[in-house]
Design an enzyme around this catalytic site. Structure first.
Site, PDB file in Angstrom:
ATOM      1  N   GLU A 175      31.791  46.260  48.244  1.00  0.00           N
ATOM      2  CA  GLU A 175      30.457  45.887  47.741  1.00  0.00           C
ATOM      3  C   GLU A 175      29.448  45.834  48.890  1.00  0.00           C
ATOM      4  O   GLU A 175      28.787  44.820  49.106  1.00  0.00           O
ATOM      5  CB  GLU A 175      30.513  44.552  46.982  1.00  0.00           C
ATOM      6  CG  GLU A 175      31.364  44.656  45.732  1.00  0.00           C
ATOM      7  CD  GLU A 175      31.179  43.527  44.714  1.00  0.00           C
ATOM      8  OE1 GLU A 175      30.531  42.519  45.026  1.00  0.00           O
ATOM      9  OE2 GLU A 175      31.699  43.681  43.592  1.00  0.00           O
ATOM     10  N   GLU A 298      37.430  47.104  40.971  1.00  0.00           N
ATOM     11  CA  GLU A 298      37.293  45.764  40.397  1.00  0.00           C
ATOM     12  C   GLU A 298      36.707  45.934  39.003  1.00  0.00           C
ATOM     13  O   GLU A 298      35.678  46.607  38.839  1.00  0.00           O
ATOM     14  CB  GLU A 298      36.352  44.879  41.230  1.00  0.00           C
ATOM     15  CG  GLU A 298      36.950  44.451  42.558  1.00  0.00           C
ATOM     16  CD  GLU A 298      36.070  43.467  43.324  1.00  0.00           C
ATOM     17  OE1 GLU A 298      35.316  42.700  42.694  1.00  0.00           O
ATOM     18  OE2 GLU A 298      36.139  43.494  44.561  1.00  0.00           O
TER      19      GLU A 298
HETATM   20  O1  AHR Z   1      36.418  39.419  42.091  1.00  0.00           O
HETATM   21  C1  AHR Z   1      35.521  38.458  42.565  1.00  0.00           C
HETATM   22  C2  AHR Z   1      34.404  39.068  43.388  1.00  0.00           C
HETATM   23  O2  AHR Z   1      33.653  39.914  42.585  1.00  0.00           O
HETATM   24  C3  AHR Z   1      34.824  39.939  44.537  1.00  0.00           C
HETATM   25  O3  AHR Z   1      35.119  39.212  45.678  1.00  0.00           O
HETATM   26  C4  AHR Z   1      33.615  40.778  44.763  1.00  0.00           C
HETATM   27  O4  AHR Z   1      33.930  42.041  45.308  1.00  0.00           O
HETATM   28  C5  AHR Z   1      32.980  40.865  43.389  1.00  0.00           C
HETATM   29  O5  AHR Z   1      31.637  40.573  43.419  1.00  0.00           O
END
Ligand code: AHR
Length: 498
Positions: A175, A298
């Site tokens: 991110e 994710e």
């Molecule tokens: O999964 C929780 C968080 O969500 C992670 O650390 C981040 O990459 C995303 O914003």
């Protein structure tokens, strides 16, 4: 009862379903690693070198193929050298992203690799681009993968591992448009190029380098990142995967929602399909040979904080609604198997859309776990085209299909998974096999929970309220057609012999 038709076009292969589509993600966040997975060798909870045996068995059962670690946001503040050597002398750091708790670093590179080996999963390391250095990331690769007697190779040996770990998957930041350094796409492009220039194949393992993709379906990030790479220095840039993050959020609360909020969340969840189609469309323009794989490293639901839990620990319950989110998403990934090479649901234990919840010695498997269990047969299969003619359900944000699914073939076995998204009505569904003859219905299984209870979930007191069981859904079948009744709010799997 509504009626739908599902055509399985056996002659139309989409591509092989990369087992890594069924991947996981574990971050140093809340009770995901410590307590949830690692309890230490001296714990009274049965463990293998500190890792909970019940968690190990569960992840083996669903054939977890790959696990991303150590973050998330944590990755861009993690310095791998803190996590090697004798545990008692490892530095204690503040986990600035997740509650400012003190991180013991007792689970570091060696421990995490050990865990992956026990479970049978490949490790996927997310490197630190935000607050680290090029040298640090390059050195981590050398420490893990170099077979010779360089100082870092010898240090790994001194720390107990003679042979290289052979880590293949490397995320170059996480991110980086946000917690990973707040870069513009152009600046991240420059950094990506700089970092990957020094990440080399130092042993037998060929690195698979993964760039940070967009937040949700941010096409601007993707366009500008690839434009930057192409414009300045496309040639020679190693990029094997491009990873988007897609959280569908919530509607209502994790365990309290109306029928309309049920549909609202499912509508958000299937927004992952336009993301795949539009992101890959853009990528194809820059990468016409389609060498770069699309990854969703994710994804999942993100409910409002649960009372009684530290909001920074992202603990949430998991109901049949989460199970349908997982099933519909996995069906979408299977249907795009030629482009989607890996996904990692967030997160494995005690965080967000978890497979497993723990409290002390207690452990419970969530409805999402059961979907992963049912769907594991798709891993490595040949995805074949599924065309659905289905009524749609109206939601305030748009329509969703009532019946959807995916199909894969291994040898003479066809696995067909189907979701009926209606919270209230069964769907009479006719499955037509195009280009194949049905010899036998080997099994029909499905998510099993009290009929009509769309809030159903598992607790330590009632751990099997939602489970999987054999189902009698088929009302008639012939050589190329099966008619079945899919219950409301259902996830079903047909195993067919051709
Ligand atoms: O999964 C929780 C968080 O969500 C992670 O650390 C981040 O990459 C995303 O914003």
């Amino acid at each position: 009862m509504s009626s739908a038709r599902i055509d399985v076009v056996l002659s139309d292969s989409v591509g092989t379903i990369n087992p890594n589509i069924y991947g996981h993600f574990m971050e140093h966040l809340g009770a995901c690693i410590y307590e949830g997975c690692y309890v230490g060798e001296d714990s009274s909870i049965p463990n293998t070198r500190g890792f909970r045996n019940d968690v190990i068995e569960a992840l083996k059962k669903i054939k977890a193929p790959v696990i991303r670690w150590p973050g998330g946001c944590y990755a861009d503040d993690y310095h791998w050298q803190d996590g090697i050597g004798p545990k008692e002398s490892r530095p204690r750091r503040i986990n600035i992203h997740w509650g400012n708790v003190v991180e013991s670093n007792h689970v570091g590179t060696h421990e995490f690799i050990d865990f992956c080996r026990i479970v049978g999963a490949k490790p996927y390391f997310a490197g630190n681009l935000g607050s680290g250095t090029v040298r640090e990331m390059r050195d981590w690769v050398e420490y893990c993968n170099y077979p010779g007697d360089s100082t870092l190779g010898l240090e790994r040996q001194k720390n107990g591992e003679e042979k290289p770990f052979g880590v293949e998957f490397w995320g170059v930041g996480n991110e980086n448009w946000g917690c990973g350094g707040n870069f513009s796409p152009e600046d991240y492009g420059t950094e990506y190029r700089r970092y990957t220039s020094y990440m080399r194949n130092l042993g037998e393992t060929k690195l698979f380098l993964i760039a940070c993709g967009p937040a949700q379906n941010d096409l601007d990030w993707t366009r500008r990142f690839f434009t930057k790479l192409r414009k300045d220095f496309w040639r020679g840039t190693d990029i094997h995967g491009f990873a988007a993050h897609y959280y569908c959020g919530t509607a209502g609360q994790g365990t309290e929602y109306s029928v309309s909020e049920w549909y609202e969340l499912l509508h958000s969840a299937i927004g992952i399909e336009p993301l795949i189609i539009q992101q890959r469309g853009l990528m194809d323009g820059f990468d016409p040979e389609r060498k770069i794989g699309l990854i969703i490293d994710e994804w999942g639901t993100w409910h409002k904080p649960t009372e009684g839990h530290n909001p920074a620990f992202l603990w949430q319950q998991n109901t049949v609604r989460d199970a349908l989110v997982a099933a519909m998403s996995l069906d979408i990934f299977n249907r795009h198997a030629e482009k989607v090479v890996m996904t990692n649901i967030a997160q494995t234990i005690n965080v967000l859309q978890a497979m497993i919840l723990t409290e002390g010695e207690k452990m419970v498997l969530t409805p999402t776990f059961h979907v992963y269990d049912m769907y594991s047969d798709h891993q490595g299969g040949e995805s074949v085209r599924v065309v659905a003619a289905t009524p749609e359900i109206e939601t305030p944000k748009g329509n969703i299909p009532t019946v959807s699914g995916s199909a894969s073939v291994k040898g003479n076995t066809l696995t067909l998974t189907l979701v009926n998204a209606s919270a209230t009505d069964a769907a009479e569904t006719t499955v037509r096999l195009m280009g194949g003859i049905l010899k036998e219905i080997a099994s029909v299984t499905g998510l099993d929970f009290p009929a009509g209870d769309i809030l159903a979930h598992n607790t330590y007191e009632e751990p099997t309220k939602v489970t999987i069981s054999a189902q009698s859904l088929v009302t008639s079948s012939g050589e190329s057609e099966i008619v079945l009744t899919l219950p409301a709010a259902s996830v079903s799997k047909l195993t067919l012999t051709l």
